[in-house]
Enzyme design. Structure first.
Site, PDB file in Angstrom:
ATOM      1  CE  LYS A 118      18.993 -14.131 -64.227  1.00  0.00           C
ATOM      2  NZ  LYS A 118      17.720 -13.804 -63.564  1.00  0.00           N
ATOM      3  CG  ASN A 119      16.383 -11.430 -66.061  1.00  0.00           C
ATOM      4  OD1 ASN A 119      16.406 -12.570 -65.595  1.00  0.00           O
ATOM      5  ND2 ASN A 119      16.794 -10.376 -65.377  1.00  0.00           N
ATOM      6  CB  CYS A 126      13.706 -13.245 -53.059  1.00  0.00           C
ATOM      7  SG  CYS A 126      14.442 -11.674 -53.367  1.00  0.00           S
ATOM      8  NE  ARG A 140      12.318 -10.031 -56.772  1.00  0.00           N
ATOM      9  CZ  ARG A 140      12.988 -10.757 -57.671  1.00  0.00           C
ATOM     10  NH1 ARG A 140      13.828 -11.688 -57.257  1.00  0.00           N
ATOM     11  NH2 ARG A 140      12.822 -10.549 -58.955  1.00  0.00           N
ATOM     12  CG  ASP A 186      18.769  -6.963 -62.399  1.00  0.00           C
ATOM     13  OD1 ASP A 186      18.376  -7.021 -61.221  1.00  0.00           O
ATOM     14  OD2 ASP A 186      18.135  -7.448 -63.354  1.00  0.00           O
ATOM     15  NE  ARG A 222      18.892 -18.138 -59.349  1.00  0.00           N
ATOM     16  CZ  ARG A 222      17.813 -17.708 -58.735  1.00  0.00           C
ATOM     17  NH1 ARG A 222      17.851 -17.467 -57.447  1.00  0.00           N
ATOM     18  NH2 ARG A 222      16.687 -17.525 -59.394  1.00  0.00           N
TER      19      ARG A 222
HETATM   20  N1  EPU Z   1       6.173  -5.436 -57.882  1.00  0.00           N
HETATM   21  C1  EPU Z   1       5.009  -5.387 -57.175  1.00  0.00           C
HETATM   22  N2  EPU Z   1       4.037  -6.303 -57.449  1.00  0.00           N
HETATM   23  C2  EPU Z   1       4.178  -7.254 -58.420  1.00  0.00           C
HETATM   24  C3  EPU Z   1       5.372  -7.287 -59.155  1.00  0.00           C
HETATM   25  C4  EPU Z   1       6.363  -6.363 -58.872  1.00  0.00           C
HETATM   26  O1  EPU Z   1       4.844  -4.544 -56.291  1.00  0.00           O
HETATM   27  O2  EPU Z   1       3.254  -8.045 -58.619  1.00  0.00           O
HETATM   28  C5  EPU Z   1       7.247  -4.458 -57.608  1.00  0.00           C
HETATM   29  C6  EPU Z   1       8.515  -5.128 -57.084  1.00  0.00           C
HETATM   30  O3  EPU Z   1       8.478  -5.338 -55.705  1.00  0.00           O
HETATM   31  C7  EPU Z   1       9.586  -4.133 -57.506  1.00  0.00           C
HETATM   32  C8  EPU Z   1       9.040  -3.571 -58.814  1.00  0.00           C
HETATM   33  O4  EPU Z   1       7.642  -3.879 -58.821  1.00  0.00           O
HETATM   34  O5  EPU Z   1       9.687  -3.095 -56.579  1.00  0.00           O
HETATM   35  C9  EPU Z   1       9.671  -4.126 -60.052  1.00  0.00           C
HETATM   36  O6  EPU Z   1       9.657  -5.541 -60.024  1.00  0.00           O
HETATM   37  P1  EPU Z   1       9.515  -6.403 -61.366  1.00  0.00           P
HETATM   38  O7  EPU Z   1       8.192  -7.068 -61.366  1.00  0.00           O
HETATM   39  O8  EPU Z   1       9.861  -5.534 -62.512  1.00  0.00           O
HETATM   40  O9  EPU Z   1      10.634  -7.501 -61.159  1.00  0.00           O
HETATM   41  P2  EPU Z   1      10.605  -9.006 -61.646  1.00  0.00           P
HETATM   42  O10 EPU Z   1       9.863  -9.123 -62.915  1.00  0.00           O
HETATM   43  O11 EPU Z   1      10.226  -9.875 -60.512  1.00  0.00           O
HETATM   44  C10 EPU Z   1      12.730  -8.788 -63.114  1.00  0.00           C
HETATM   45  C11 EPU Z   1      14.072  -9.461 -63.210  1.00  0.00           C
HETATM   46  C12 EPU Z   1      14.925  -9.074 -62.032  1.00  0.00           C
HETATM   47  C13 EPU Z   1      15.073  -7.555 -62.004  1.00  0.00           C
HETATM   48  C14 EPU Z   1      13.688  -6.889 -62.000  1.00  0.00           C
HETATM   49  C15 EPU Z   1      13.755  -5.381 -62.088  1.00  0.00           C
HETATM   50  C16 EPU Z   1      13.520 -11.514 -64.353  1.00  0.00           C
HETATM   51  C17 EPU Z   1      13.376 -12.986 -64.306  1.00  0.00           C
HETATM   52  N3  EPU Z   1      13.856 -10.906 -63.222  1.00  0.00           N
HETATM   53  O12 EPU Z   1      12.140  -9.252 -61.917  1.00  0.00           O
HETATM   54  O13 EPU Z   1      16.200  -9.665 -62.268  1.00  0.00           O
HETATM   55  O14 EPU Z   1      15.785  -7.161 -60.864  1.00  0.00           O
HETATM   56  O15 EPU Z   1      12.921  -7.368 -63.110  1.00  0.00           O
HETATM   57  O16 EPU Z   1      14.383  -4.977 -63.251  1.00  0.00           O
HETATM   58  O17 EPU Z   1      13.363 -10.908 -65.401  1.00  0.00           O
HETATM   59  C18 EPU Z   1      18.281 -10.558 -61.692  1.00  0.00           C
HETATM   60  O18 EPU Z   1      18.430 -10.893 -62.875  1.00  0.00           O
HETATM   61  O19 EPU Z   1      19.228 -10.573 -60.862  1.00  0.00           O
HETATM   62  C19 EPU Z   1      16.961 -10.118 -61.227  1.00  0.00           C
HETATM   63  C20 EPU Z   1      16.612 -10.123 -59.961  1.00  0.00           C
END
Ligand code: EPU
Length: 416
Positions: A22-23, A116, A121, A304, A396
């Site tokens: 998915k990701n 969320c 997030r 995850d 999802r």
């Molecule tokens: N963060 C910030 N600011 C930002 C973005 C992120 O502070 O602008 C922080 C977040 O709060 C968190 C950390 O950075 O503490 C990492 O977040 P990241 O941006 O890596 O997460 P994401 O891209 O929103 C993806 C996956 C998530 C997975 C996370 C961490 C996708 C669509 N989602 O989310 O997947 O938990 O990386 O590996 O790729 C899931 O599949 O269940 C899921 C939630």
């Protein structure tokens, strides 16, 4: 609302084919917006999230068609730059369209994702990165709005390692004027593979697989033709199911290195693991040994898998300690596992899990995707019947979960 009824206590045995990730699929779907053309994505999992993303692309004017796991996206007719609230609120990853829209059209109007189930997030890194590249972004009535953007290369040093922000800025930079340097980028396979897909289309990206990317903008790209990588979290979840039920599961269509951190912890907990080039066999122990786990960005133990690992430790032979450093309050599964007899004490972002001999079936409610997965694997190992409510979260992110588990011998059925 659909529920899953699980009668636990049987070891799972057999072979399961792991679906596309998915990701990894979602950012590649977004990247199709960078170039007008007909894009072909194979091995795309049929999930609620990939369908939601398809609807976002359709709202922008793309033609999207699924044929089994082949997804064809025609972006020649894209004529809108607006990703509306009603779609973005159901899936945060919709924000991935922002960078590609700004890069190709100089304009975007994308609903700001809200909070969320487990916390705020933020998306600040996406926004400050795009601003550093010259996009004047405003927040207007809940939308991120960019107009007349002419993206230019910039140096962006991420203060936090972020999967989403790395993918977002990479997509924006490939068509920007000049050179972009991204520092402290995410190394998750989903991100690295996105870079490889873009390079195959003509993008100039150096440093993939390292913490620094140098991206030289090009004026156009070729359409995407690629296969989505296997889902490492789905694979690791089935491995955890073997660990909990004491069975032996062969995972096929996997890249073992992509979930080595999870495999290593399961080995420490007593699983016997055999790795082949694109398959892994996991045999669960009579009872898992306690482990200590701290989540980190890749190649560390993934957040995850935190919920599923807590489930494994819940029937461990001693006390395990599991800390989530990525999301500090992603623990909605803990009180539900407690309803099944787990003994878990939560101290901030640390779960102290005192293993019990056996969990007992109960009615439980899932509150997010991975929390739901942890309840299902707990139910597979529990005595008696468990009803897992609100399984739309599972839909999802896990393709045909109950069919795959049933084929491994689980007594599981969906109740409409
Ligand atoms: N963060 C910030 N600011 C930002 C973005 C992120 O502070 O602008 C922080 C977040 O709060 C968190 C950390 O950075 O503490 C990492 O977040 P990241 O941006 O890596 O997460 P994401 O891209 O929103 C993806 C996956 C998530 C997975 C996370 C961490 C996708 C669509 N989602 O989310 O997947 O938990 O990386 O590996 O790729 C899931 O599949 O269940 C899921 C939630």
């Amino acid at each position: 609302m659909d529920k899953l009824r699980v009668r636990g206590g049987k070891p799972l045995e057999g072979t399961v084919r792991i679906s596309g990730a998915k990701n990894a699929a979602l950012p590649v779907m977004a990247a199709t917006l960078l170039t007008p053309g007909v894009h072909r994505l194979r091995n795309v999992p049929r999930l609620r999230d990939t369908h939601t993303f398809a609807r976002v692309l359709e709202r922008l004017g793309a033609k999207v068609a699924f044929d089994a796991n082949l997804l064809t996206i025609d972006t020649q007719g894209v004529n809108s730059v607006e990703a509306p609230y009603e779609l973005v609120k159901t899936m945060r990853a919709s924000i991935y369209v922002l960078g590609p829209l700004l890069a190709r059209f100089g304009e975007a109007k994308v609903s700001l994702p809200g909070g969320c189930a487990w916390g705020p997030r933020p998306v600040n890194l996406h926004l400050t990165g795009l601003q550093a590249m010259g996009a004047a972004l405003e927040i207007e009535h809940g939308y991120i709005v960019g107009r007349d953007a002419k993206l230019k290369g910039a140096t962006i040093d991420f203060e936090v390692v972020s999967v989403g922000a790395t993918a977002q800025l990479m997509m924006a930079a490939v068509l920007a004027e000049g050179t972009t340097v991204l520092e402290n980028v995410a190394l998750e396979p989903d991100v690295t593979v996105l870079g490889e897909v873009l390079v195959a289309c003509g993008a100039r990206i150096e440093g993939l697989g390292s913490r620094r990317l140098t991206i030289r903008g090009v004026s156009s790209l070729r359409p995407i033709d690629t296969a989505i990588i296997p889902d490492r979290i789905e694979a690791a979840t089935f491995a955890a199911a073997a660990a909990m039920t004491g069975g032996t599961i062969r995972l096929e269509n996997v890249v073992p290195d992509h979930f080595e951190a999870a495999l290593g912890k399961l080995e420490e907990s007593g699983c016997v693991i055999r790795r082949a080039a694109d398959a892994v066999t996991v045999s669960g122990p009579a009872r898992p040994r306690p482990v200590s786990v701290v989540t980190h960005p890749f190649p560390g133990f993934p957040t995850d898998m935190q919920a599923q690992m807590i489930a494994v430790c819940a029937i461990g032979e001693g006390t395990s300690v599991i800390e989530d450093t990525i999301y500090l309050d992603r623990f909605t599964h803990v009180p539900e596992l407690a309803r099944m007899g787990a003994r878990i004490e939560l101290k901030g972002n640390v779960a102290v899990v005192k293993g019990v001999d056996r969990l007992a079936g109960a009615q439980v409610m899932a509150t997010d995707l991975r929390a739901s997965a942890s309840l299902v694997i707990a139910a597979l190992a529990a005595r008696g019947e468990t009803l897992v409510d609100r399984i739309y979260h599972l839909d999802r992110g896990y393709e045909s979960l109950e069919q795959k588990l049933a084929a491994l011998g689980a007594e599981i059925e969906r109740i409409h």
